[in-house]
Design an enzyme around this catalytic site. Structure first.
Site, PDB file in Angstrom:
ATOM      1  N   HIS A   1      -3.805  -5.212   0.463  1.00 61.99           N
ATOM      2  CA  HIS A   1      -3.318  -5.680   1.771  1.00 61.99           C
ATOM      3  C   HIS A   1      -3.340  -7.204   1.858  1.00 61.99           C
ATOM      4  O   HIS A   1      -4.399  -7.790   2.092  1.00 61.99           O
ATOM      5  CB  HIS A   1      -4.191  -5.089   2.890  1.00 61.99           C
ATOM      6  CG  HIS A   1      -3.943  -3.635   3.100  1.00 61.99           C
ATOM      7  ND1 HIS A   1      -2.960  -3.156   3.922  1.00 61.99           N
ATOM      8  CD2 HIS A   1      -4.528  -2.552   2.532  1.00 61.99           C
ATOM      9  CE1 HIS A   1      -2.949  -1.831   3.886  1.00 61.99           C
ATOM     10  NE2 HIS A   1      -3.887  -1.437   3.045  1.00 61.99           N
TER      11      HIS A   1
ATOM     12  N   CYS B   1       0.826  -1.204   0.000  1.00 65.71           N
ATOM     13  CA  CYS B   1       0.000   0.000   0.000  1.00 65.71           C
ATOM     14  C   CYS B   1       0.869   1.265   0.000  1.00 65.71           C
ATOM     15  O   CYS B   1       1.557   1.521  -0.980  1.00 65.71           O
ATOM     16  CB  CYS B   1      -0.965  -0.056   1.180  1.00 65.71           C
ATOM     17  SG  CYS B   1      -2.324   1.064   0.991  1.00 65.71           S
TER      18      CYS B   1
ATOM     19  N   GLU C   1      -2.253  -8.965   4.205  1.00 63.07           N
ATOM     20  CA  GLU C   1      -2.317  -9.417   5.606  1.00 63.07           C
ATOM     21  C   GLU C   1      -3.748  -9.585   6.116  1.00 63.07           C
ATOM     22  O   GLU C   1      -3.954 -10.234   7.138  1.00 63.07           O
ATOM     23  CB  GLU C   1      -1.535  -8.439   6.503  1.00 63.07           C
ATOM     24  CG  GLU C   1      -2.112  -7.034   6.653  1.00 63.07           C
ATOM     25  CD  GLU C   1      -1.741  -6.079   5.519  1.00 63.07           C
ATOM     26  OE1 GLU C   1      -1.316  -6.551   4.453  1.00 63.07           O
ATOM     27  OE2 GLU C   1      -1.909  -4.856   5.692  1.00 63.07           O
TER      28      GLU C   1
END
Ligand code: XMP
Length: 509
Positions: free
Chosen positions: A167, A79, A169
């Site tokens: 993202h 990001c 994660e």
């Protein structure tokens, strides 16, 4: 040397989540604020640049010495991290004109790209950014796109630097873990050998080297962290570890004796101290929650210090501090990891001039539990709900008396025992009863009663920062309510707390 990944924190709310994902792959990593990047030595296998609430177009955008590490180490920008590398290396980042928030799909993935090994075309990813990479430099190649984000991912040719604007994660990115694994294993060459057993082995060796024949004193609380810290220290230095377990009169019913018994059973050198009266005296007449917390903290230090002075020649204070309490937060627009004042980080009183040893300060809570299990600690201790340091004092609203503590202990025991026997205890993150200093009218037999209220609280949560109330079955609530009202003298009404955090908190005080 323990190999590791460094995560550079630009202040994203997701930075800790990246760290957890890396560790779930059995790879050790550390989070560092962008402006305090450590010297890179041979143990560092790669760098991950986090997201950020900042825009790279802002004058005060956070910086990182990219040129110094680029080409020496694999780098993955996530990001903001990806936009940062693109923007300051010949590309351009602009405010996005389309919505780049929420679910998207990688409609294009460049074939044979290592970062996307085993990631299917169309894989779902989670976007969350206001800026977008509008142009990339000529030595950058696009390796994935969505229908609205052309540069969803890039690679700088002939290097091991990658950028992804989504993202990986968060769980909404369905192949996020695979992408991280591709970066960490295939690109960085990490061995995936950081396991609870390897952690235990290295930590015990380090503790032995650090402590030698020194004595350590450690306060046990009955909770997971201090128990695991104690067992690790005990395995490293044996009888030179002196544990102190204080009964502050604010623990759950029969908890002091049963926990003390388990500690002794585990072979720990532990001294139990009955200090109930000292705490009740200090709390008498106090109604303000913060004043109660301070009084308890003060008396605890006094009691602990008295007990520690009885141990000859002690030079270290052991603590069960865990990683979230020590991660230095980046103050961008509000810190990404707020440290709660009540968690007494580094709570070493000045007058105890001891060095501090914290064997768990690199671990997240779930990792502490895994290490505890690998150490053979009883599930009865490892599976326990979190319990606040000031204990029942912040679950009795207003002033504390031993009588109120006794009533709450009885009601709480009925509640918790029922959660256990219904098989619900382990599904709940934290539960407890609260004593409300409110009287209400009831009838028992032919008599009118005017007694106090017990509130039941049960929440689901991951880390206590946010929480949802649990939808406990009505028949279970009914059974608990009946048992409490029929058995606990002084209580004629039971209510259930249906507030989430935020805006409510888990504890009532
Ligand atoms: P709140 O009430 O802030 O609680 O939503 C979040 C978590 O922190 C625990 N808590 C405390 N723990 N000392 C502690 O050691 C305290 O003063 C304290 N206050 C709250 C709470 O039990 C929950 O797990």
């Amino acid at each position: 040397m323990q190999e590791k990944i460094l995560i550079l924190d630009f202040g994203s709310q997701f930075t800790q989540l990246i760290a957890r994902r890396v560790r779930e792959l059995n790879i050790y990593c550390e989070i560092h604020p962008f402006n305090k990047f450590p010297e890179v030595d041979g143990s560092v296998k790669g760098i991950i640049l986090s997201g950020s609430p900042y825009s790279v177009r802002q004058d005060d955008a956070p910086h990182f010495e990219f040129a110094k590490h680029h080409k020496n180490l694999p780098i993955l920008g996530v990001c903001y991290g990806a936009q940062y590398v693109a923007h300051f290396n010949g590309g351009e980042v602009l405010a996005s004109s389309t919505r780049e928030y929420g679910r998207a799909n990688l409609d294009y993935i460049k074939p044979d790209t290592v970062l996307f090994k085993d990631v299917p075309q169309g894989s779902q990813v989670w976007m969350s950014h206001g800026d977008t990479i509008a142009r990339i430099a000529t030595d950058f190649e696009i390796i994935a796109s969505t229908d609205s984000v052309k540069v969803a991912a890039y690679h700088i040719t002939d290097t091991k630097t990658y950028g992804i604007q989504f993202h990986p994660e968060v769980t909404h990115s369905s192949d996020g873990k695979q992408i991280l694994q591709n970066f960490l294993v295939d690109i960085c060459g990490c061995a995936q050998d950081w396991t609870p057993d390897s952690f235990i082995e290295t930590t015990i060796a380090e503790l032995k080297a650090k402590l030698g024949d020194d004595k350590v004193v450690l306060g046990l609380s009955g909770g997971v962290d201090s128990s695991v810290a104690a067992v690790l220290l005990h395995q490293a230095i044996g009888a030179n570890l002196h544990c102190i377990f204080v009964d502050n009169g604010l623990l759950r019913k029969d908890e002091f004796q049963s926990v003390l018994d388990s500690y002794q059973h585990m072979g720990l050198n532990v001294k139990g101290i009955d200090a109930k009266q000292r705490f009740y005296d200090a709390l008498a007449g106090l109604t303000d929650p913060e004043k109660k917390r301070k009084a308890i903290g003060r008396v605890f230090i006094e009691v602990f210090d008295d007990a520690a002075h009885e141990i000859q020649g002690v030079s270290w204070l052991g603590q069960g501090t865990i990683y979230p309490d020590v991660i230095e937060s980046v103050s961008v627009k509000g810190p990404s990891a707020t440290i709660k004042s009540h968690h007494n980080v580094g709570g070493l009183p000045d007058f105890m001039k001891l060095k501090v040893v914290e064997p768990l300060n690199t671990l997240f809570k779930d990792e502490v539990r895994k290490v505890g299990a690998a150490l053979g600690i009883d599930q009865n201790i490892l599976g326990r709900h979190p319990f606040p340091g000031p204990g029942l004092a912040i679950r009795i609203l207003g002033d504390i008396t031993p009588e109120k503590v006794d009533i709450l202990q009885q009601a709480d025991a009925i509640y918790i025992n029922n959660l256990r026997s219904a098989g619900v205890y382990d599904k709940v993150w934290q539960a407890g009863a609260i004593y409300l200093p409110v009287q209400s009218v009831g009838v028992m037999g032919d008599e009118r009663t005017y007694e106090n209220v017990i509130c039941l609280r049960a929440v689901e949560s991951l880390d206590g920062m946010t929480a949802d109330w649990c939808h406990l079955p009505y028949d279970l609530l009914a059974k608990i309510s009946n048992e409490i009202i029929n058995n606990v003298k002084g209580i004629n009404r039971v209510v259930y707390d249906i507030s989430s955090k935020p805006p409510a908190t888990i504890e009532w005080e």
